[in-house]
Each structure stands twice: as C-alpha cells, then as structure tokens.
Design a protein around this motif. Structure first.
Motif, PDB file in Angstrom:
ATOM      1  N   PHE A 126      17.235 -22.767  79.901  1.00 19.75           N
ATOM      2  CA  PHE A 126      15.890 -22.573  80.742  1.00 19.75           C
ATOM      3  C   PHE A 126      15.174 -23.424  78.923  1.00 19.75           C
ATOM      4  O   PHE A 126      14.305 -23.918  79.974  1.00 19.75           O
ATOM      5  N   GLY A 153      21.761 -28.629  84.188  1.00 20.40           N
ATOM      6  CA  GLY A 153      21.025 -27.700  84.550  1.00 20.40           C
ATOM      7  C   GLY A 153      21.267 -26.187  85.667  1.00 20.40           C
ATOM      8  O   GLY A 153      21.487 -25.029  86.241  1.00 20.40           O
ATOM      9  N   SER A 187      18.585 -14.780  80.449  1.00 18.12           N
ATOM     10  CA  SER A 187      18.286 -15.264  79.185  1.00 18.12           C
ATOM     11  C   SER A 187      17.614 -14.594  78.210  1.00 18.12           C
ATOM     12  O   SER A 187      17.597 -14.360  76.723  1.00 18.12           O
ATOM     13  N   THR A 205      18.005 -19.085  90.191  1.00 21.12           N
ATOM     14  CA  THR A 205      17.111 -19.529  89.066  1.00 21.12           C
ATOM     15  C   THR A 205      16.527 -18.474  88.572  1.00 21.12           C
ATOM     16  O   THR A 205      16.914 -17.481  87.400  1.00 21.12           O
ATOM     17  N   LEU A 219      14.819 -27.162  80.372  1.00 23.73           N
ATOM     18  CA  LEU A 219      14.358 -26.926  81.910  1.00 23.73           C
ATOM     19  C   LEU A 219      12.231 -26.803  81.336  1.00 23.73           C
ATOM     20  O   LEU A 219      11.804 -27.227  82.449  1.00 23.73           O
ATOM     21  N   VAL A 220      12.176 -26.148  80.848  1.00 21.75           N
ATOM     22  CA  VAL A 220      10.783 -25.725  80.548  1.00 21.75           C
ATOM     23  C   VAL A 220       9.780 -26.745  80.669  1.00 21.75           C
ATOM     24  O   VAL A 220       8.342 -26.689  81.266  1.00 21.75           O
ATOM     25  N   TYR A 253      17.148 -16.709  72.828  1.00 25.24           N
ATOM     26  CA  TYR A 253      16.023 -18.084  72.688  1.00 25.24           C
ATOM     27  C   TYR A 253      16.014 -18.354  70.810  1.00 25.24           C
ATOM     28  O   TYR A 253      16.523 -19.457  70.467  1.00 25.24           O
ATOM     29  N   PHE A 270      17.411 -17.320  84.803  1.00 26.64           N
ATOM     30  CA  PHE A 270      16.195 -16.667  83.667  1.00 26.64           C
ATOM     31  C   PHE A 270      16.156 -15.065  83.502  1.00 26.64           C
ATOM     32  O   PHE A 270      15.829 -15.267  82.323  1.00 26.64           O
ATOM     33  N   SER A 283      22.424 -19.371  79.163  1.00 29.48           N
ATOM     34  CA  SER A 283      21.514 -19.026  80.160  1.00 29.48           C
ATOM     35  C   SER A 283      20.091 -18.870  79.098  1.00 29.48           C
ATOM     36  O   SER A 283      18.968 -20.153  80.140  1.00 29.48           O
ATOM     37  N   ILE A 311      14.807 -29.942  88.239  1.00 31.25           N
ATOM     38  CA  ILE A 311      15.543 -29.002  87.214  1.00 31.25           C
ATOM     39  C   ILE A 311      17.126 -29.818  87.336  1.00 31.25           C
ATOM     40  O   ILE A 311      17.194 -31.214  88.147  1.00 31.25           O
TER      41      ILE A 311
END
Lengths: 313, 320
Positions: free
Chosen positions: A285, B143, A56, A49, A288-289, A82, A53, A281, B139
């Motif tokens: 996220f 993901g 990204s 992860t 995922l946020v 992003y 992260f 990437s 997740i």
C-alpha cells in the motif's frame, strides 16, 4: 497504441441526461439477476484489495493466526506495520519511495516535452522526409521493449566514441540517467503519435493567421499550441506517470539496488520475505498510495488517455 | 546518495534538459529564410529522432542479429536458438503457458468487461461501480501480484486459513489447495491476476462505445419487439464490434509482454514461466545472450501482426 476518438472521453463522465431512449432497452436487460451479477463482479473485484488493505493495519500476531475478515468480529488496529516497513533497517521503503519519485518526475516531463515539440513539427512544419519519418516512428511502436534491453544496456555500460558510461559504479547522477533515458526513449513513439493526432485536430487557420501576424514557430508553439494541448498533454502525462511508477522491467534491467524504485524493492521482498504479510501488505500500500491518489483525483484525464492510447513498448 | 542529493540530481537533470531546449528554440527562433525553416524543423524533431534511432532502432536491429549467435555472442549458430525454443522441453512448456495466457486473458477480460459495462450502463451507481472495477488499472502488476498471493495463501487444512480462497474452500468442506504450486492449474490462477487488472480497461473502452450507439437504433429494435437479450446480441455487440476487436488485441499485446506477475508470484518456478519472463531468466540468470535475444525477437514476431491488425481496426474506428 490504441487510438479511438478522444471525444469518447467526454461520454465517459457524462451525467445521465434527460431520460434517454435506450433506458428502456437497458431496463429490458435489467432483471434482478442482472443486478445481482453486477454486484457479484464488483464484490469479487474489490475483496482482494480490501483484504490486503485491512491486513496492513492488523498486528503481526493477528495476521498469522487468523483471516483478515475476523477484524469485523475482533477488531484491533495498529500502524506499526507501516512504521516498520517505512523506517525499519531491513526494508527502509522511504528510501525506495524517494527513488520512485526521483525516477518518475523527469521520466514524465522530458519525453512529453520532446514529443510535443516533435509532434508540432510533424503537423505544422514543412521539411523533406517529414511523412516518411513520421510513419517510421509510428511503425516503431511495434518494438517490444524486451528486444531493445540487452543492446541498450551494453550501450550504457560501454558507450562508443569514449563517451561517459551511464551505468556502473561511477555513473553520473547516481545512476538515474539510464532510467530517465530509457523511459524517455520507450515513451516517445506512442507520445509523438498521440500528440500528433490531437494536434492535427486543431484548425489550421489558427496557425495560418498567427503566421500572417508575424509569429514564428516558437511563439506559436508556446503561446497557442501548449495551452490548447494541455488536456492531451495531461492525459498522456498521467498514463506515462503510471507506467513509470509501476514499471518493474526497466527498473531492474537498468537500475541498481541504490536506484531501485518501490516496485523493484517490493518484488525483492516478495521473494525473500514472502510470508511476512505484515511487511508485504503495508509495503504494497505504500507503493499504491501515489498512483491511487493520481487515479482518483485525475480519473477524467486518465480515462481520456486510456481511450486515446494504452499500450506501449 | 542521500535523499537530498537524489532530489538535487533530479532537478539538475530537468533544469539541464529545459536549458538545452530553450537554447535550441531561441537560437532558431529568429531564422526566417528557407534554411532557417529547416533548422527550426530540425531543432523540433531531431531530439526525438536521435533518441528513437539510438534507443529503439539500433538495439532492435542488434538483437535480431545477436539472436543468431551463441551464449556469449561470439560464435555464429544460425537459427539454433530458435530451434531450442521450439524443441527444448523447458522452452516448450514456456510456449504452452504463453499460449494459455494470450488466449485466456484477452477473451475472459473482454467478456467480463462487456457484461459488466452493459449491466451497469445508466444505472444510478454507474460511476462508483466503474471506479471499483477500474481501480486495479492504477496498481502496479507487482502490487497486484502481492494482493493475489495473499488471496491464494496456503495453509494446512487443519489450521486457520488466512487466504480468502482457501478459507472459502475450507468453508465448503473441501481440502485447501496450493494454488501457486500445483502444475498445470497454477498458471491458470496467475492468469486470473492479469484478468483482474485488464477487465477495467475493457469495461472503460466498451462502455464508451456502448454509449455511442445511436438511440434510434435501439428504439427501432424495441418497436420491433426485441427482448433485452436480442438487443444485446443483434444491436449492442455488432455496433461495438470494432471496439471489441481493439480491446481484445490491445490486451493480447499487453499479455505477451507482461512478466511482472510470474516473477513476483512464483519466480517462474513450478512450471509457470512465460516468454516475457523466460527472456529475463535466460539473460540475467543463465547468461545465455543468444537464447534471450531469440526469445525477445519471438515476442516481437508474435506482437507484430496483432499490432498491425489493432492499428488497422483503430483506423476504421476513427474513420466512422
């Protein structure tokens, strides 16, 4: 599906109290090797992860030319990944982010409301066939959603009795109804079962005395039951939220490109732009946020829900 | 549809739902007679019963029926679709992969989860250590698949590696490896993804039941001079046995139904397909409704005994 004593949830977050007896047992197990093993597992679990992260936030040229761990010797950061993944014309994840929210909120609120009502009736109301009906619902938890998808899809496209088709170009509500309904249906057996378990732990005298005082079922339900059930409802609500937000199968079966949530769009990108890590990437996220925020802020409920029930459909 | 319109649709749906519920409740509230009681019970229960009947029971029964028909659903073929699953070479491969998933994911996840739960039990960093392992649970499998696809990224050995796994191999002086392409080991590397997700679940449940072991049991063992390892084998594991079974069976059920990982990483290519994904392929790509429903029914049949066993164990756990 799984149900263990919900009280276990309390143990989960307990701070270490006064020196427990079993600490000595634990100490006996705790050699330096044991600590090293724990750290190794924790590191192995975190690196994947962390790597994505960090990636990204790296410029595209850096991502393709060197590993993300080079950031520690050669730091350079950017937000442009992003920016592009959210607003770029070929990815436009903002649109899908909105879809995820629009799908998830009703798909959490509606099944929980229906299930709470049903669970109340199964515990506190008397009607013929009550136990049989409850056992039937309980048993239906074994149906994997794959078994229901194709006939359900046909029902949505060609409903009987000339009802309005919920899928297709002229679908009402922009085509979201199929998703809301499907998630609601798939959540119900487990939700009813779990809430039934929680509700039957509430002392019956409470209900009886309210009845004697002349309160009807509706008052008892809204004034007494809902407040008492709040933790259980929250626990199931979080599980359901994560299921719906993270779902792919229901989304691609019943949805269309205009109603796709983030997961479906991300899976698409993974296929068509599988090597554009600057997009994947950041995209990962973005998806995922929200679950991560929910998870971190409501971990207590999440764990309680998990201890109470974790598999559905 | 614009963003605003979508949100409006969402609020309409929620508002309509609550309006209907409110009307039903208000309409039945005043009834106090015997029929009134019945009407009230119906108002509470019927929405759920109708949805489950139309959305679960009817479709499941239809699927079982349809699995006896051909591609288009017109010609009756008996058990031919099931025969295909167990004889066709492509389907046999799917069965082999599914078996690997269902055996490895529950056992390895539970083992790692148990070891980790014991190791960090009552340590100073317990909460933090748990959160790290638990995080993958929040997740999506999509993901998680993307996170691991990046770990497995392949480049020629002469190039700078960007995937951790191959960077490690190269650092050890080995050739880089096509983790997702080389059959049969690629299935194993996909399995790791689901293990990575499920360990957090195993750890949480097992950690809670380890904490529920009575202190005097451990104290007694200690007085008898049991070493840490002996305590683990003779006290910890037997005490949490029911939870262990629940964890293993629960993860088995999840594994049988998981299709997202295969779809996102390899798309079922390179001999990695599993039943849950093959169902999707047969219906949406090959338009073979008969075979697709037969696969779905097979998943059903495989899940059923595990669920029943799982529920019975859980009952025992609750009764204690």
């Amino acid at each position: 599906m799984t149900t263990t004593n919900p009280d276990l949830g309390a143990l989960e977050t307990d701070a270490p109290g006064p020196e427990p007896v079993s600490t000595s047992a634990h100490r006996a197990l705790t050699s330096p090797w044991a600590s090293i093993a724990a750290v190794v597992i924790a590191v192995l679990w975190t690196i994947p992860t962390l790597g994505l992260f960090i990636t990204s936030f790296r410029p595209e040229s850096d991502i393709t030319s060197s590993g993300w761990w080079k950031i520690f010797t050669n730091p350079s950061f950017t937000m442009s990944n992003y920016d592009q993944v959210l607003h770029g014309s070929d990815t436009k994840l903002t649109t899908y982010f909105v879809n995820s929210i629009v799908i998830t909120l009703p798909a959490v609120i509606i099944p929980i409301s229906i299930a709470t009502l049903a669970a109340y009736a199964f515990v506190w109301m008397k009607f013929p066939g009550r136990d049989l009906l409850f056992v039937a619902i309980f048993a239906l938890q074994i149906v994997p959603i794959q078994v229901t998808l194709i006939p359900l899809l046909k029902l949505y496209v060609h409903p009987p009795l000339n009802l309005m088709p919920l899928a297709g170009p002229d679908a009402p509500g922009g085509g979201f109804y199929t998703l809301w309904l499907s998630h609601t249906i798939f959540a119900l057996p487990l939700a009813i079962y779990l809430l039934h378990n929680f509700m039957s732990q509430i002392p019956g005298e409470l209900i009886e005395s309210a009845r004697v005082d002349g309160a009807g079922h509706v008052q008892i339900f809204t004034r007494i039951m809902l407040p008492l059930m709040a933790p259980a409802i929250a626990a199931f609500g979080i599980l359901q939220f994560l299921w719906v937000w993270n779902d792919l199968l229901v989304a691609i079966t019943f949805g269309s490109p205009t109603t796709f949530p983030l997961t479906a769009r991300l899976a698409e990108l993974s296929g068509t732009r599988g090597n554009d890590w600057f997009l994947l990437s950041a995209g990962a996220f973005v998806s995922l946020v929200i679950p991560l925020i929910v998870f971190l802020s409501l971990q207590r409920y999440f764990v309680r829900g998990l201890l109470a029930g974790s598999v559905k459909g | 549809m614009s963003t605003g319109e979508k949100f409006i649709q969402m609020f309409i749906a929620i508002a309509v739902f609550f309006a209907v519920v409110a009307v039903i409740l208000l309409a039945t509230q005043r009834m106090r007679s015997r029929t009134g009681e019945l009407a009230q019970a119906a108002a509470f229960v019927l929405p759920a019963v109708l949805l489950i009947g139309v959305g679960l029971l009817y479709p499941a029964a239809t699927s079982i029926y349809q699995s006896l028909f051909d591609k288009t659903g017109d010609g009756f073929v008996g058990l031919d679709n099931y025969q295909t699953i167990f004889t066709d070479s492509e389907q046999l491969l799917v069965l082999r992969n599914t078996a690997a998933w269902v055996i490895l994911v529950p056992i390895v996840s539970t083992a790692i989860g148990l070891i980790y739960a014991v190791l960090i039990d009552r340590s100073r960093f317990e909460k933090f250590a748990k959160a790290l392992i638990f995080l993958p649970m929040a997740i999506s499998l999509v993901g998680a698949s993307i996170i691991w696809k990046f770990v497995y990224d392949y480049r020629d050995p002469t190039q700078d590696q960007i995937g951790v796994a191959n960077a490690v191999l190269k650092g050890l002086g080995l050739d880089t490896y096509k983790f997702l392409l080389n059959d049969p080991w690629n299935t194993f590397f996909l399995i790791i993804i689901l293990i990575w997700v499920q360990v957090g679940f195993a750890m949480t449940i097992l950690s809670a039941s380890i904490k529920a072991i009575p202190d005097d049991m451990i104290e007694a063992a200690k007085l008898d001079g049991a070493t840490g390892m002996q305590q683990f084998r003779h006290i910890t594991v037997p005490s949490i046995r029911p939870s262990l079974i629940v964890v293993v069976t629960t993860i088995s059920i999840t594994t049988l139904k998981a299709f997202d990982i295969v779809r996102t990483t390899t798309g079922g290519n390179f001999d990695t397909s599993v039943l849950a994904y093959q169902f999707y392929v047969e219906y949406f790509r090959s338009y073979n409704q008969g075979l697709a429903t037969a696969i779905a029914v097979l998943i059903f049949l495989l899940v059923m005994p595990i669920v029943i066993y799982n529920v019975r164990q859980m009952r025992k756990l609750e009764a204690r």
